[in-house]
Design an enzyme around this catalytic site. Structure first.
Site, PDB file in Angstrom:
ATOM      1  N   CYS A   1      -3.872 -33.892  11.072  1.00  0.00           N
ATOM      2  CA  CYS A   1      -2.591 -33.445  10.506  1.00  0.00           C
ATOM      3  C   CYS A   1      -1.777 -34.648  10.032  1.00  0.00           C
ATOM      4  O   CYS A   1      -1.231 -34.642   8.925  1.00  0.00           O
ATOM      5  CB  CYS A   1      -1.772 -32.667  11.539  1.00  0.00           C
ATOM      6  SG  CYS A   1      -2.541 -31.148  12.122  1.00  0.00           S
TER       7      CYS A   1
ATOM      8  N   CYS B   1      -1.805 -34.015  16.392  1.00  0.00           N
ATOM      9  CA  CYS B   1      -3.054 -33.785  15.663  1.00  0.00           C
ATOM     10  C   CYS B   1      -3.333 -34.936  14.689  1.00  0.00           C
ATOM     11  O   CYS B   1      -2.588 -35.123  13.716  1.00  0.00           O
ATOM     12  CB  CYS B   1      -2.947 -32.455  14.916  1.00  0.00           C
ATOM     13  SG  CYS B   1      -4.226 -32.158  13.696  1.00  0.00           S
TER      14      CYS B   1
END
Length: 154
Positions: free
Chosen positions: A76, A73
């Site tokens: 993230c 991600c």
């Protein structure tokens, strides 16, 4: 917001997962684990698997801020340094932790995590606040403190 007993509060070691009793006044004096003698607070998020999650959230008496994330991600990974910065600010009043939803899909499913990154704040074993999306370090700290303030007022 911490729930303290007359003897102190329970703090789970981020290294060996032993529950330690620490006097509230001693939280800021770099307490060590009675079992493994490592620091109870490192200023870094603690990576949690399912068993460690249950210990920290269920047995520890500190609020636990969890970043549900995944290595693939982009947002993230972009938020990771900010989350590290927030850990340095929030500890020792809040345990700051990360759950890799790729490695721990059961935890992601258990908490119905639909997007990552998602921050979830746990107090007394239950989730009290959730925030999806990447945030900066100061915003993470502010959001956490506001959620704890609302929980304390309730």
């Amino acid at each position: 917001m911490t729930t303290a007993t007359a003897d102190g509060l329970h703090v789970v070691c981020p290294h060996c997962q032993t529950t330690n009793r620490v006097r509230t006044a001693q939280l800021g004096s770099a307490p060590d684990c009675g079992q493994c003698h490592q620091p109870l607070f490192t200023g870094h998020p603690v990576a949690l698997d399912a068993a460690a999650f249950d210990r920290h959230v269920g047995r520890g008496q500190l609020p636990v801020l969890v970043d549900f994330w995944a290595p693939w991600c982009g947002p993230c990974r972009q938020m990771a340094p900010a989350f590290e910065q927030a850990a340095r600010t929030l500890e020792p009043q809040v345990r700051v932790a990360k759950v890799d939803t790729e490695a721990q899909p059961g935890l992601g499913a258990r908490f119905n995590i639909r997007s990552i990154p998602t921050l979830a704040l746990f107090v007394g074993g239950r989730e009290i606040a959730r925030q999806p999306g990447a945030m900066g370090g100061a915003d993470i700290v502010r959001w956490t403190q506001q959620a704890l303030g609302r929980a304390a007022a309730a």
